[in-house]
Motif scaffolding. Structure first.
Motif, PDB file in Angstrom:
ATOM      1  N   ASP A 166      35.281  26.618  42.778  1.00  0.00           N
ATOM      2  CA  ASP A 166      35.856  26.083  41.525  1.00  0.00           C
ATOM      3  C   ASP A 166      35.510  24.621  41.357  1.00  0.00           C
ATOM      4  O   ASP A 166      35.209  24.166  40.249  1.00  0.00           O
ATOM      5  CB  ASP A 166      37.369  26.280  41.490  1.00  0.00           C
TER       6      ASP A 166
ATOM      7  N   LYS B 144      36.027  31.874  33.105  1.00  0.00           N
ATOM      8  CA  LYS B 144      36.350  31.418  34.463  1.00  0.00           C
ATOM      9  C   LYS B 144      36.930  32.558  35.284  1.00  0.00           C
ATOM     10  O   LYS B 144      36.613  32.701  36.463  1.00  0.00           O
ATOM     11  CB  LYS B 144      37.320  30.239  34.415  1.00  0.00           C
ATOM     12  N   MET B 145      37.772  33.374  34.653  1.00  0.00           N
ATOM     13  CA  MET B 145      38.356  34.507  35.383  1.00  0.00           C
ATOM     14  C   MET B 145      37.287  35.521  35.762  1.00  0.00           C
ATOM     15  O   MET B 145      37.304  36.071  36.861  1.00  0.00           O
ATOM     16  CB  MET B 145      39.454  35.163  34.537  1.00  0.00           C
ATOM     17  N   ILE B 146      36.342  35.750  34.871  1.00  0.00           N
ATOM     18  CA  ILE B 146      35.246  36.684  35.165  1.00  0.00           C
ATOM     19  C   ILE B 146      34.415  36.156  36.326  1.00  0.00           C
ATOM     20  O   ILE B 146      34.079  36.901  37.265  1.00  0.00           O
ATOM     21  CB  ILE B 146      34.372  36.906  33.909  1.00  0.00           C
ATOM     22  N   ASN B 147      34.081  34.850  36.289  1.00  0.00           N
ATOM     23  CA  ASN B 147      33.303  34.252  37.382  1.00  0.00           C
ATOM     24  C   ASN B 147      34.041  34.353  38.714  1.00  0.00           C
ATOM     25  O   ASN B 147      33.443  34.700  39.739  1.00  0.00           O
ATOM     26  CB  ASN B 147      32.983  32.776  37.075  1.00  0.00           C
ATOM     27  N   THR B 148      35.330  34.068  38.685  1.00  0.00           N
ATOM     28  CA  THR B 148      36.119  34.144  39.914  1.00  0.00           C
ATOM     29  C   THR B 148      36.175  35.575  40.430  1.00  0.00           C
ATOM     30  O   THR B 148      36.034  35.824  41.627  1.00  0.00           O
ATOM     31  CB  THR B 148      37.541  33.608  39.662  1.00  0.00           C
ATOM     32  N   THR B 149      36.352  36.526  39.528  1.00  0.00           N
ATOM     33  CA  THR B 149      36.398  37.938  39.913  1.00  0.00           C
ATOM     34  C   THR B 149      35.078  38.373  40.543  1.00  0.00           C
ATOM     35  O   THR B 149      35.068  39.085  41.562  1.00  0.00           O
ATOM     36  CB  THR B 149      36.723  38.813  38.691  1.00  0.00           C
ATOM     37  N   GLU B 150      33.969  37.923  39.943  1.00  0.00           N
ATOM     38  CA  GLU B 150      32.654  38.260  40.516  1.00  0.00           C
ATOM     39  C   GLU B 150      32.489  37.667  41.909  1.00  0.00           C
ATOM     40  O   GLU B 150      31.969  38.331  42.810  1.00  0.00           O
ATOM     41  CB  GLU B 150      31.544  37.763  39.588  1.00  0.00           C
ATOM     42  N   LYS B 151      32.937  36.445  42.097  1.00  0.00           N
ATOM     43  CA  LYS B 151      32.835  35.801  43.412  1.00  0.00           C
ATOM     44  C   LYS B 151      33.670  36.550  44.446  1.00  0.00           C
ATOM     45  O   LYS B 151      33.223  36.782  45.576  1.00  0.00           O
ATOM     46  CB  LYS B 151      33.283  34.345  43.335  1.00  0.00           C
ATOM     47  N   ILE B 152      34.878  36.932  44.029  1.00  0.00           N
ATOM     48  CA  ILE B 152      35.738  37.679  44.957  1.00  0.00           C
ATOM     49  C   ILE B 152      35.091  39.015  45.298  1.00  0.00           C
ATOM     50  O   ILE B 152      35.061  39.438  46.459  1.00  0.00           O
ATOM     51  CB  ILE B 152      37.142  37.890  44.351  1.00  0.00           C
ATOM     52  N   GLU B 153      34.550  39.682  44.297  1.00  0.00           N
ATOM     53  CA  GLU B 153      33.902  40.974  44.521  1.00  0.00           C
ATOM     54  C   GLU B 153      32.714  40.827  45.477  1.00  0.00           C
ATOM     55  O   GLU B 153      32.573  41.615  46.426  1.00  0.00           O
ATOM     56  CB  GLU B 153      33.429  41.552  43.189  1.00  0.00           C
TER      57      GLU B 153
ATOM     58  N   LEU C  32      37.109  29.969  47.405  1.00  0.00           N
ATOM     59  CA  LEU C  32      37.313  29.969  45.957  1.00  0.00           C
ATOM     60  C   LEU C  32      37.583  28.560  45.425  1.00  0.00           C
ATOM     61  O   LEU C  32      37.070  28.169  44.382  1.00  0.00           O
ATOM     62  CB  LEU C  32      38.444  30.896  45.573  1.00  0.00           C
TER      63      LEU C  32
END
Length: 123
Positions: free
Chosen positions: A119, A82-91, A115
Protein backbone atom coordinates in the motif's frame (compact mmCIF):
# COMPACT_ATOMS: atom_id res chain seq x y z
CA UNK A 1 -60.49 53.04 2.21
CA UNK A 2 -62.98 50.74 3.86
CA UNK A 3 -64.18 47.55 2.20
CA UNK A 4 -67.05 45.37 3.33
CA UNK A 5 -66.98 41.70 2.51
CA UNK A 6 -70.28 39.85 2.62
CA UNK A 7 -71.35 36.21 2.55
CA UNK A 8 -68.19 34.72 3.99
CA UNK A 9 -68.81 31.30 5.48
CA UNK A 10 -68.41 30.95 9.25
CA UNK A 11 -65.70 28.30 8.69
CA UNK A 12 -63.58 30.74 6.68
CA UNK A 13 -64.04 33.46 9.30
CA UNK A 14 -63.07 30.97 12.01
CA UNK A 15 -59.90 29.99 10.07
CA UNK A 16 -58.99 33.64 9.52
CA UNK A 17 -59.48 34.24 13.23
CA UNK A 18 -57.18 31.31 14.12
CA UNK A 19 -54.48 32.43 11.68
CA UNK A 20 -54.65 36.01 12.97
CA UNK A 21 -54.19 34.79 16.54
CA UNK A 22 -51.27 32.51 15.53
CA UNK A 23 -49.59 35.39 13.69
CA UNK A 24 -50.40 37.80 16.55
CA UNK A 25 -52.05 40.30 14.20
CA UNK A 26 -55.54 41.72 13.93
CA UNK A 27 -58.05 40.30 11.50
CA UNK A 28 -57.92 43.60 9.61
CA UNK A 29 -54.12 43.35 9.23
CA UNK A 30 -54.44 39.77 8.03
CA UNK A 31 -57.14 40.66 5.48
CA UNK A 32 -54.93 43.49 4.20
CA UNK A 33 -51.99 41.12 3.84
CA UNK A 34 -54.07 38.48 2.05
CA UNK A 35 -55.47 41.00 -0.44
CA UNK A 36 -52.06 42.68 -0.97
CA UNK A 37 -50.33 39.35 -1.53
CA UNK A 38 -53.04 38.28 -3.95
CA UNK A 39 -52.66 41.47 -5.98
CA UNK A 40 -48.86 41.10 -6.02
CA UNK A 41 -49.13 37.50 -7.18
CA UNK A 42 -51.38 38.46 -10.05
CA UNK A 43 -49.12 41.27 -11.19
CA UNK A 44 -47.98 40.38 -14.72
CA UNK A 45 -44.40 41.40 -14.03
CA UNK A 46 -44.13 39.10 -11.01
CA UNK A 47 -45.89 36.24 -12.80
CA UNK A 48 -43.57 36.58 -15.81
CA UNK A 49 -40.27 37.09 -13.96
CA UNK A 50 -40.69 34.47 -11.22
CA UNK A 51 -40.43 31.24 -13.32
CA UNK A 52 -37.04 32.15 -14.88
CA UNK A 53 -35.67 33.12 -11.47
CA UNK A 54 -36.87 29.89 -9.88
CA UNK A 55 -35.58 27.89 -12.88
CA UNK A 56 -32.15 29.53 -12.58
CA UNK A 57 -32.00 28.79 -8.84
CA UNK A 58 -33.06 25.18 -9.37
CA UNK A 59 -30.53 24.69 -12.18
CA UNK A 60 -27.79 26.20 -10.03
CA UNK A 61 -28.61 23.83 -7.17
CA UNK A 62 -28.77 20.84 -9.55
CA UNK A 63 -25.34 21.74 -10.94
CA UNK A 64 -23.93 21.93 -7.42
CA UNK A 65 -25.44 18.56 -6.49
CA UNK A 66 -24.19 17.03 -9.73
CA UNK A 67 -20.62 18.14 -8.98
CA UNK A 68 -20.87 16.56 -5.53
CA UNK A 69 -22.25 13.34 -7.00
CA UNK A 70 -19.44 13.17 -9.57
CA UNK A 71 -16.86 13.65 -6.83
CA UNK A 72 -18.46 10.88 -4.79
CA UNK A 73 -18.54 8.55 -7.79
CA UNK A 74 -14.83 9.20 -8.44
CA UNK A 75 -13.98 8.49 -4.79
CA UNK A 76 -15.97 5.24 -4.83
CA UNK A 77 -14.24 4.21 -8.08
CA UNK A 78 -10.78 4.87 -6.59
CA UNK A 79 -11.68 2.93 -3.43
CA UNK A 80 -13.00 0.02 -5.53
CA UNK A 81 -9.77 -0.04 -7.59
CA UNK A 82 -7.69 -0.15 -4.41
CA UNK A 83 -9.83 -2.98 -3.07
CA UNK A 84 -9.44 -4.92 -6.32
CA UNK A 85 -5.65 -4.43 -6.23
CA UNK A 86 -5.48 -5.54 -2.62
CA UNK A 87 -7.66 -8.58 -3.35
CA UNK A 88 -5.40 -9.55 -6.25
CA UNK A 89 -2.31 -9.24 -4.06
CA UNK A 90 -3.89 -11.37 -1.35
CA UNK A 91 -4.93 -13.96 -3.94
CA UNK A 92 -1.43 -14.08 -5.44
CA UNK A 93 0.16 -14.29 -2.01
CA UNK A 94 -2.16 -17.04 -0.82
CA UNK A 95 -1.80 -18.98 -4.07
CA UNK A 96 2.01 -18.93 -3.72
CA UNK A 97 1.77 -19.85 -0.05
CA UNK A 98 -0.51 -22.81 -0.73
CA UNK A 99 1.75 -24.10 -3.51
CA UNK A 100 4.79 -23.94 -1.24
CA UNK A 101 3.07 -24.77 2.02
CA UNK A 102 5.58 -27.46 2.92
CA UNK A 103 8.53 -25.19 2.26
CA UNK A 104 7.24 -21.93 3.70
CA UNK A 105 4.65 -21.09 6.27
CA UNK A 106 3.45 -17.49 6.50
CA UNK A 107 1.66 -15.91 9.42
CA UNK A 108 -1.19 -13.42 9.42
CA UNK A 109 1.16 -10.75 10.73
CA UNK A 110 3.49 -11.30 7.80
CA UNK A 111 0.60 -11.04 5.36
CA UNK A 112 -0.52 -7.77 6.94
CA UNK A 113 3.03 -6.40 6.83
CA UNK A 114 3.34 -7.26 3.15
CA UNK A 115 0.01 -5.58 2.40
CA UNK A 116 1.05 -2.45 4.33
CA UNK A 117 4.29 -2.26 2.39
CA UNK A 118 2.51 -2.70 -0.95
CA UNK A 119 0.00 0.00 0.00
CA UNK A 120 2.85 2.39 0.80
CA UNK A 121 4.43 1.61 -2.56
CA UNK A 122 1.14 2.39 -4.36
CA UNK A 123 0.54 5.67 -2.52
Amino acid sequence: MDIKIRNISPQVISEIDKIAKQEAVSQNTLYNKIISDYVKCNDDFVVNILPPIVRALVNQELDRLSEGANSTINNVYIAAQKMINTTEKIENLLTETLKNSEENSITNDEILRILEISDKDNS
